[in-house]
Enzyme design. Structure first.
Site, mmCIF file in Angstrom:
data_model
loop_
_atom_site.group_PDB
_atom_site.id
_atom_site.type_symbol
_atom_site.label_atom_id
_atom_site.label_comp_id
_atom_site.label_asym_id
_atom_site.label_seq_id
_atom_site.Cartn_x
_atom_site.Cartn_y
_atom_site.Cartn_z
ATOM 1 N N CYS A 110 0.812 -1.224 0.000
ATOM 2 C CA CYS A 110 0.000 0.000 0.000
ATOM 3 C C CYS A 110 0.845 1.273 0.000
ATOM 4 C CB CYS A 110 -0.940 -0.001 1.199
ATOM 5 S SG CYS A 110 -2.013 -1.443 1.230
ATOM 6 N N HIS A 267 -3.207 7.138 2.455
ATOM 7 C CA HIS A 267 -3.665 5.840 1.980
ATOM 8 C C HIS A 267 -5.039 5.549 2.582
ATOM 9 C CE1 HIS A 267 -4.079 1.734 1.019
ATOM 10 N NE2 HIS A 267 -3.825 1.290 2.228
ATOM 11 N N ASN A 297 -10.188 -0.019 0.077
ATOM 12 C CA ASN A 297 -8.719 0.052 0.102
ATOM 13 C C ASN A 297 -8.176 -0.575 -1.185
ATOM 14 O OD1 ASN A 297 -5.992 -0.490 0.502
ATOM 15 N ND2 ASN A 297 -6.231 -1.233 2.594
HETATM 16 N N1 COA Z 1 -18.693 -8.335 9.478
HETATM 17 C C1 COA Z 1 -19.151 -8.655 10.687
HETATM 18 N N2 COA Z 1 -18.366 -9.034 11.703
HETATM 19 C C2 COA Z 1 -17.041 -9.079 11.450
HETATM 20 C C3 COA Z 1 -16.495 -8.764 10.204
HETATM 21 C C4 COA Z 1 -17.372 -8.383 9.193
HETATM 22 N N3 COA Z 1 -16.960 -8.038 7.965
HETATM 23 N N4 COA Z 1 -15.147 -8.899 10.263
HETATM 24 C C5 COA Z 1 -14.859 -9.291 11.500
HETATM 25 N N5 COA Z 1 -15.997 -9.415 12.217
HETATM 26 C C6 COA Z 1 -16.145 -9.822 13.622
HETATM 27 C C7 COA Z 1 -15.030 -10.684 14.102
HETATM 28 O O1 COA Z 1 -15.264 -12.036 13.745
HETATM 29 C C8 COA Z 1 -15.105 -10.464 15.582
HETATM 30 O O2 COA Z 1 -16.141 -11.238 16.080
HETATM 31 P P1 COA Z 1 -15.999 -11.961 17.512
HETATM 32 O O3 COA Z 1 -15.826 -10.843 18.508
HETATM 33 O O4 COA Z 1 -17.275 -12.704 17.646
HETATM 34 O O5 COA Z 1 -14.790 -12.827 17.397
HETATM 35 C C9 COA Z 1 -15.525 -8.990 15.700
HETATM 36 O O6 COA Z 1 -16.102 -8.660 14.436
HETATM 37 C C10 COA Z 1 -14.401 -8.061 16.000
HETATM 38 O O7 COA Z 1 -13.323 -8.344 15.137
HETATM 39 P P2 COA Z 1 -12.009 -7.509 15.185
HETATM 40 O O8 COA Z 1 -11.061 -8.043 14.153
HETATM 41 O O9 COA Z 1 -11.526 -7.414 16.601
HETATM 42 O O10 COA Z 1 -12.555 -6.081 14.741
HETATM 43 P P3 COA Z 1 -11.815 -4.695 14.749
HETATM 44 O O11 COA Z 1 -12.573 -3.766 15.599
HETATM 45 O O12 COA Z 1 -10.348 -4.820 14.984
HETATM 46 O O13 COA Z 1 -12.019 -4.210 13.250
HETATM 47 C C11 COA Z 1 -10.744 -3.996 11.245
HETATM 48 C C12 COA Z 1 -11.439 -4.961 12.208
HETATM 49 C C13 COA Z 1 -10.104 -4.820 10.157
HETATM 50 C C14 COA Z 1 -11.813 -3.100 10.629
HETATM 51 C C15 COA Z 1 -9.718 -3.135 12.022
HETATM 52 O O14 COA Z 1 -8.880 -3.955 12.804
HETATM 53 C C16 COA Z 1 -8.868 -2.337 11.095
HETATM 54 O O15 COA Z 1 -9.345 -1.446 10.427
HETATM 55 N N6 COA Z 1 -7.546 -2.617 11.032
HETATM 56 C C17 COA Z 1 -6.675 -1.987 10.085
HETATM 57 C C18 COA Z 1 -6.744 -2.785 8.820
HETATM 58 C C19 COA Z 1 -6.123 -2.068 7.669
HETATM 59 O O16 COA Z 1 -6.240 -0.897 7.554
HETATM 60 N N7 COA Z 1 -5.513 -2.845 6.781
HETATM 61 C C20 COA Z 1 -4.922 -2.368 5.580
HETATM 62 C C21 COA Z 1 -3.644 -1.672 5.848
HETATM 63 S S1 COA Z 1 -2.889 -1.256 4.370
#
Ligand code: COA
Length: 340
Positions: A110, A267, A297
């Site tokens: 990215c 980004h 993204n």
């Molecule tokens: N829809 C519904 N539920 C979802 C889901 C979706 N698309 N994706 C994950 N979940 C669930 C998980 O299974 C988890 O459930 P559980 O508590 O029963 O186990 C819950 O939501 C929380 O998951 P978690 O991964 O802890 O969520 P989060 O608050 O960390 O959000 C992201 C996830 C990916 C949105 C967040 O971590 C993020 O934005 N990270 C940065 C990622 C990024 O920018 N990547 C690219 C960089 S270049």
């Protein structure tokens, strides 16, 4: 003086909403929107990374008033080229008829567009080349596991391009000391003022996707395809710590204060990351344009598509001071400060 003289972008025709994804994995518009800010993304159906790149590149060349034959250098940043061989840049060269250019690819996920810009900048700075085309392009949809709701809702496909030129001073461009300190509309552009980059391979596995496994007559292994896997919370923490830091360094190197920056083009991974960066820099969200709602993204394509979007919406004026910042797998990150 080295500056961006044209931009262009292209996305696939097929727009896929959060509700559409709710029909294939256990997710909802509410979850995706509230956790990421994303409402839809464009996914390639017939389109290819090469085709999207060529479309974006043609628009950037037209905007710059530069012909394909004038290009000395093409650098494409991608993690999703159409082929291992030949490279994406050579495919773009062929599509454009840019027969005088040297063409190679670069993979910094990215942050790829920032690394391309840094590399092209150095070639132009030394005088080796004068006109470069840099591209960030992805069809990420082919490396996503469409049964994994934690990743498949985040990404999209598209391409963004920019023409970078070493503009001779005699064409009327002011030097840094006499540049457009007054900002929008006043004086001459000073182009790229600073670039700061970083990498940390030690934390690489928080966002990864394996290549094809070794398969030769001397190894017995099931061949299988790998897809993007991510520790979302670690990536989030990395981004909100590193991005404000690298922006601060680049702005300082440019001899500016953060308050003097008109636009921060980050980004487009997650609205919460952008809001956290704005807060840490103590800058209003109005200075942080966003297109992730529409596009998701798009890895290396994200920053150049956003740059093209804001240029088309007349959000950039001559003299505007702009930060471009990328971060992602590797881990890699980078920021540049430029005066339009
Ligand atoms: N829809 C519904 N539920 C979802 C889901 C979706 N698309 N994706 C994950 N979940 C669930 C998980 O299974 C988890 O459930 P559980 O508590 O029963 O186990 C819950 O939501 C929380 O998951 P978690 O991964 O802890 O969520 P989060 O608050 O960390 O959000 C992201 C996830 C990916 C949105 C967040 O971590 C993020 O934005 N990270 C940065 C990622 C990024 O920018 N990547 C690219 C960089 S270049």
């Amino acid at each position: 003086m080295i500056r961006i003289t044209g931009t262009g972008s292209a996305v696939p025709a097929r727009r896929v909403t959060n509700d559409d994804l709710g029909k294939i994995v256990d997710t909802s518009d509410e979850w995706i929107r509230s956790r990421t800010g994303i409402e839809s993304r464009y996914l390639a159906v017939e389109e290819t990374t090469t085709g999207l790149s060529a479309e974006a590149a043609k628009k950037a060349l037209a905007a710059a008033g530069v012909s394909a034959e004038e290009l000395d250098l093409i650098i494409a940043a991608t993690v999703t080229p159409d082929r291992f061989l030949p490279n994406l840049s050579c495919e773009i060269q062929r599509e454009l008829g840019a027969k005088n250019a040297v063409a190679f690819d670069l993979n910094a996920a990215c942050s790829g567009f920032l690394f391309s810009l840094d590399t092209a900048y150095m070639y132009l700075r030394t005088g080796r080349y004068r006109k470069a085309l840099i591209i960030g392009a992805e069809t990420l949809s082919k490396i996503i596991d469409w049964t994994d709701r934690s990743t498949c809702v985040l990404f999209g496909d598209g391409a963004g391009a920019a023409v970078l030129e070493n503009v001779p001073e005699e064409t009327g461009c002011a030097d840094r000391a006499s540049g457009a300190a007054a900002g929008n509309g006043a004086g001459e552009s000073r182009g790229i003022l600073s670039i700061r980059m970083g990498s940390d391979g030690g934390r690489g596995m928080v966002l990864s996707c394996d290549n094809r496994p070794v398969s030769n007559p001397y190894v017995k292994r099931e061949s299988g395809l790998s897809y993007v896997s991510m520790d979302g919370q670690e990536v989030y923490k990395f981004a909100v710590r590193t991005v404000p830091h690298i922006i601060g360094l680049a702005v300082e190197e440019a001899g500016l204060a953060v308050e003097e920056i008109d636009l921060f083009l980050l980004h487009q991974a997650n609205i919460r990351i952008i809001e956290a960066v704005a807060k840490r820099l103590r800058q209003p969200m109005e200075k942080f344009p966003v297109n992730l709602r529409d596009c998701g993204n798009i890895s290396a394509a994200s920053v150049p598509i956003l740059l093209d979007n804001v240029r088309k919406h007349d959000m950039i004026k001559k003299g505007s001071k702009i930060v471009l910042a990328g971060f992602g797998a590797g881990l890699t990150w980078g920021a540049t400060v430029l005066e339009w």
